[in-house]
Design a protein around this motif. Structure first.
Motif, PDB file in Angstrom:
ATOM      1  N   ARG A  68     -21.599 -10.972   2.389  1.00 56.62           N
ATOM      2  CA  ARG A  68     -21.592 -11.004   0.928  1.00 56.62           C
ATOM      3  C   ARG A  68     -20.678  -9.936   0.329  1.00 56.62           C
ATOM      4  NH1 ARG A  68     -25.518 -14.162  -1.323  1.00 56.62           N
ATOM      5  NH2 ARG A  68     -27.109 -14.971   0.084  1.00 56.62           N
ATOM      6  N   GLN A  69     -20.239  -8.985   1.133  1.00 60.07           N
ATOM      7  CA  GLN A  69     -19.381  -7.929   0.624  1.00 60.07           C
ATOM      8  C   GLN A  69     -17.959  -8.442   0.449  1.00 60.07           C
ATOM      9  OE1 GLN A  69     -19.708  -4.745   3.417  1.00 60.07           O
ATOM     10  NE2 GLN A  69     -21.921  -4.557   3.211  1.00 60.07           N
ATOM     11  N   LYS A  70     -17.322  -8.024  -0.634  1.00 62.91           N
ATOM     12  CA  LYS A  70     -15.940  -8.427  -0.880  1.00 62.91           C
ATOM     13  C   LYS A  70     -15.020  -7.321  -0.397  1.00 62.91           C
ATOM     14  CE  LYS A  70     -12.737  -9.963  -4.454  1.00 62.91           C
ATOM     15  NZ  LYS A  70     -12.549 -10.297  -5.886  1.00 62.91           N
ATOM     16  N   PRO A  71     -14.112  -7.620   0.544  1.00 70.51           N
ATOM     17  CA  PRO A  71     -13.203  -6.586   1.057  1.00 70.51           C
ATOM     18  C   PRO A  71     -12.200  -6.146   0.005  1.00 70.51           C
ATOM     19  CG  PRO A  71     -12.594  -8.741   1.910  1.00 70.51           C
ATOM     20  CD  PRO A  71     -13.884  -8.925   1.178  1.00 70.51           C
ATOM     21  N   SER A  72     -11.767  -4.905   0.121  1.00 76.24           N
ATOM     22  CA  SER A  72     -10.780  -4.382  -0.818  1.00 76.24           C
ATOM     23  C   SER A  72      -9.391  -4.880  -0.449  1.00 76.24           C
ATOM     24  CB  SER A  72     -10.802  -2.852  -0.811  1.00 76.24           C
ATOM     25  OG  SER A  72     -10.559  -2.366   0.494  1.00 76.24           O
ATOM     26  N   MET A  73      -8.470  -4.770  -1.393  1.00 75.34           N
ATOM     27  CA  MET A  73      -7.103  -5.217  -1.174  1.00 75.34           C
ATOM     28  C   MET A  73      -6.420  -4.346  -0.117  1.00 75.34           C
ATOM     29  SD  MET A  73      -4.046  -5.685  -3.958  1.00 75.34           S
ATOM     30  CE  MET A  73      -2.382  -6.172  -3.452  1.00 75.34           C
ATOM     31  N   SER A  74      -5.667  -4.974   0.770  1.00 80.49           N
ATOM     32  CA  SER A  74      -4.955  -4.262   1.824  1.00 80.49           C
ATOM     33  C   SER A  74      -3.451  -4.378   1.590  1.00 80.49           C
ATOM     34  CB  SER A  74      -5.312  -4.850   3.195  1.00 80.49           C
ATOM     35  OG  SER A  74      -4.454  -4.340   4.190  1.00 80.49           O
ATOM     36  N   ILE A  75      -2.784  -3.225   1.412  1.00 82.97           N
ATOM     37  CA  ILE A  75      -1.339  -3.216   1.195  1.00 82.97           C
ATOM     38  C   ILE A  75      -0.607  -3.743   2.424  1.00 82.97           C
ATOM     39  CG2 ILE A  75       0.672  -1.774   0.746  1.00 82.97           C
ATOM     40  CD1 ILE A  75      -1.108  -2.163  -1.662  1.00 82.97           C
ATOM     41  N   ILE A  76      -1.057  -3.331   3.615  1.00 74.85           N
ATOM     42  CA  ILE A  76      -0.416  -3.787   4.853  1.00 74.85           C
ATOM     43  C   ILE A  76      -0.542  -5.295   4.984  1.00 74.85           C
ATOM     44  CG2 ILE A  76      -0.495  -3.677   7.368  1.00 74.85           C
ATOM     45  CD1 ILE A  76      -1.408  -0.787   7.127  1.00 74.85           C
ATOM     46  N   SER A  77      -1.737  -5.802   4.735  1.00 71.80           N
ATOM     47  CA  SER A  77      -1.960  -7.248   4.803  1.00 71.80           C
ATOM     48  C   SER A  77      -1.123  -7.981   3.763  1.00 71.80           C
ATOM     49  CB  SER A  77      -3.446  -7.563   4.594  1.00 71.80           C
ATOM     50  OG  SER A  77      -3.655  -8.952   4.540  1.00 71.80           O
ATOM     51  N   PHE A  78      -1.002  -7.387   2.581  1.00 70.14           N
ATOM     52  CA  PHE A  78      -0.231  -8.007   1.502  1.00 70.14           C
ATOM     53  C   PHE A  78       1.231  -8.196   1.898  1.00 70.14           C
ATOM     54  CE2 PHE A  78       2.415  -7.208  -2.358  1.00 70.14           C
ATOM     55  CZ  PHE A  78       2.164  -8.417  -2.997  1.00 70.14           C
ATOM     56  N   PHE A  79       1.849  -7.146   2.427  1.00 73.32           N
ATOM     57  CA  PHE A  79       3.254  -7.254   2.831  1.00 73.32           C
ATOM     58  C   PHE A  79       3.414  -8.159   4.051  1.00 73.32           C
ATOM     59  CE2 PHE A  79       3.714  -3.392   0.225  1.00 73.32           C
ATOM     60  CZ  PHE A  79       4.829  -3.757  -0.520  1.00 73.32           C
ATOM     61  N   ALA A  80       2.417  -8.145   4.941  1.00 71.33           N
ATOM     62  CA  ALA A  80       2.459  -9.055   6.090  1.00 71.33           C
ATOM     63  C   ALA A  80       2.404 -10.505   5.624  1.00 71.33           C
ATOM     64  CB  ALA A  80       1.301  -8.760   7.038  1.00 71.33           C
ATOM     65  N   GLN A  81       1.600 -10.771   4.598  1.00 71.94           N
ATOM     66  CA  GLN A  81       1.519 -12.121   4.055  1.00 71.94           C
ATOM     67  C   GLN A  81       2.860 -12.563   3.465  1.00 71.94           C
ATOM     68  OE1 GLN A  81      -2.048 -11.390   1.578  1.00 71.94           O
ATOM     69  NE2 GLN A  81      -2.933 -13.199   2.548  1.00 71.94           N
ATOM     70  N   ILE A  82       3.508 -11.672   2.753  1.00 76.06           N
ATOM     71  CA  ILE A  82       4.815 -12.008   2.167  1.00 76.06           C
ATOM     72  C   ILE A  82       5.824 -12.330   3.259  1.00 76.06           C
ATOM     73  CG2 ILE A  82       6.772 -11.114   0.856  1.00 76.06           C
ATOM     74  CD1 ILE A  82       4.804  -9.484  -0.795  1.00 76.06           C
ATOM     75  N   ILE A  83       5.865 -11.499   4.299  1.00 79.92           N
ATOM     76  CA  ILE A  83       6.828 -11.705   5.391  1.00 79.92           C
ATOM     77  C   ILE A  83       6.562 -13.026   6.109  1.00 79.92           C
ATOM     78  CG2 ILE A  83       7.586 -10.836   7.639  1.00 79.92           C
ATOM     79  CD1 ILE A  83       7.058  -7.997   6.529  1.00 79.92           C
ATOM     80  N   VAL A  84       5.302 -13.280   6.442  1.00 77.73           N
ATOM     81  CA  VAL A  84       4.964 -14.524   7.148  1.00 77.73           C
ATOM     82  C   VAL A  84       5.162 -15.731   6.237  1.00 77.73           C
ATOM     83  CG1 VAL A  84       3.101 -15.810   8.270  1.00 77.73           C
ATOM     84  CG2 VAL A  84       3.388 -13.372   8.730  1.00 77.73           C
TER      85      VAL A  84
END
Length: 325
Positions: free
Chosen positions: A71-87
């Motif tokens: 039920r917990q909402k994870p916080s935003m991840s900068i590393i994940s964000f840039f990885a998403q853009i690259i992929v």
């Protein structure tokens, strides 16, 4: 039975680029990502050496632990964000390579490819995101940048932002047996590479021209950023001081641009310095002459010449427009 650290490291060493260790640990999304990017373009695979202990601990964690945290909402991840853009860009390029000739490319294929790549990154651990919202954001942005070579960049950025805003912990579920998981991974792997297979059979020349357009746009953005200090210096100092070395770089780029323009003029059968009116007139004549529909007996050659003519015309038109500013 718990997962072994030794087995995980062995699989990481001998098949890590293809995600074998992630398959062993039940991290199928992560395994698929590694399969289609060769271990996160190699860098992700190397960095995982220090992350494997935590992966094994999570794999051995009981389902009750997951149920308490879902039920917990994870916080935003900068590393994940840039990885998403690259992929997302990577998946988009694969779609461009194989499917850019389809009429539905900007409506369906591009946002679908980018959105699925971004969602795959969002789902590699115990977290995931809202696939529907991610695909919707990708679709809307793709329409805004319809038929623009740089479209994959804004589509990836916007879809990644929406994906990050809708991150959540995965709902615990019963794991399928290995054969079912392998079957799903195999289908996903084949689906990813189908556009590349389609390319090898059908639209090699068209794709090469499209990729060239993308490279041109990226190069323009890069050079604009690179030469910004020089432009400011030239404006306020009248050309004196340390930045005089930049003039050598400017001359180099201008010479390369001049060589490219010379090739474009030759492609259209024109002399250097032809007017825009002459360029447009010759372009229309050559397009009619080399249109694939008008050359059924040698369609491959006609398609190649047709794309070369279009590329040369776009390049000269852009250079003429820049010279007027």
């Amino acid at each position: 039975m718990g997962k072994s650290y030794v087995v995980t490291y062995v699989l990481w060493g001998f098949g890590g680029l293809f995600g074998f260790h992630h398959i062993y640990l039940g991290r199928d999304s992560h395994a698929l990502l590694w399969m289609v990017t060769l271990g996160g373009f190699g860098m992700g695979w190397v960095l995982e050496f220090w992350k494997i202990p935590s992966y094994v601990m999570k794999a051995n964690r009981k389902q009750e632990d997951l149920s308490q945290s879902h039920r917990q909402k994870p916080s935003m991840s900068i590393i994940s964000f840039f990885a998403q853009i690259i992929v997302g860009i990577y998946f988009g390029i694969v779609a461009i390579i194989g499917l850019s000739s389809l009429n539905t490319f900007y409506f369906i294929m591009l946002p679908l490819a980018v959105g699925l790549g971004i969602h795959l990154v969002a789902s590699i651990s115990e977290e995931t995101s809202d696939l529907r919202k991610t695909l919707t954001a990708a679709g809307i942005t793709s329409l805004i940048f319809y038929e623009r070579p740089i479209a994959i960049l804004p589509v990836s950025i916007v879809a990644s932002i929406i994906s990050q805003k809708n991150r959540r912990i995965k709902t615990p579920s019963v794991h399928d047996n290995f054969s079912v998981r392998a079957y799903r991974l195999g289908l996903a792997y084949l689906a990813f590479y189908m556009p590349l297979a389609y390319l090898a059979i059908h639209n090699t020349v068209l794709t090469a021209a499209y990729i060239k357009d993308i490279a041109s746009v990226i190069l323009d953005l890069f050079t604009s950023f690179l030469f910004f200090p020089y432009t400011v210096w030239k404006t306020f100092t009248s050309g004196y001081g340390f930045f005089q070395e930049w003039e050598k770089i400017i001359k180099l780029f201008n010479s390369l641009q001049g060589e490219t323009a010379e090739i474009a003029y030759k492609t259209l059968g024109l002399e250097d310095g032809a007017t825009m009116e002459e360029i447009s007139k010759m372009y229309k004549e050559l397009v009619k002459l080399w249109h694939p529909d008008h050359n059924p007996d040698h369609s491959e050659e006609a398609e190649k010449r047709f794309i070369e003519i279009q590329t040369a015309y776009k390049m000269l038109k852009k250079l003429k427009k820049s010279a007027e500013l």
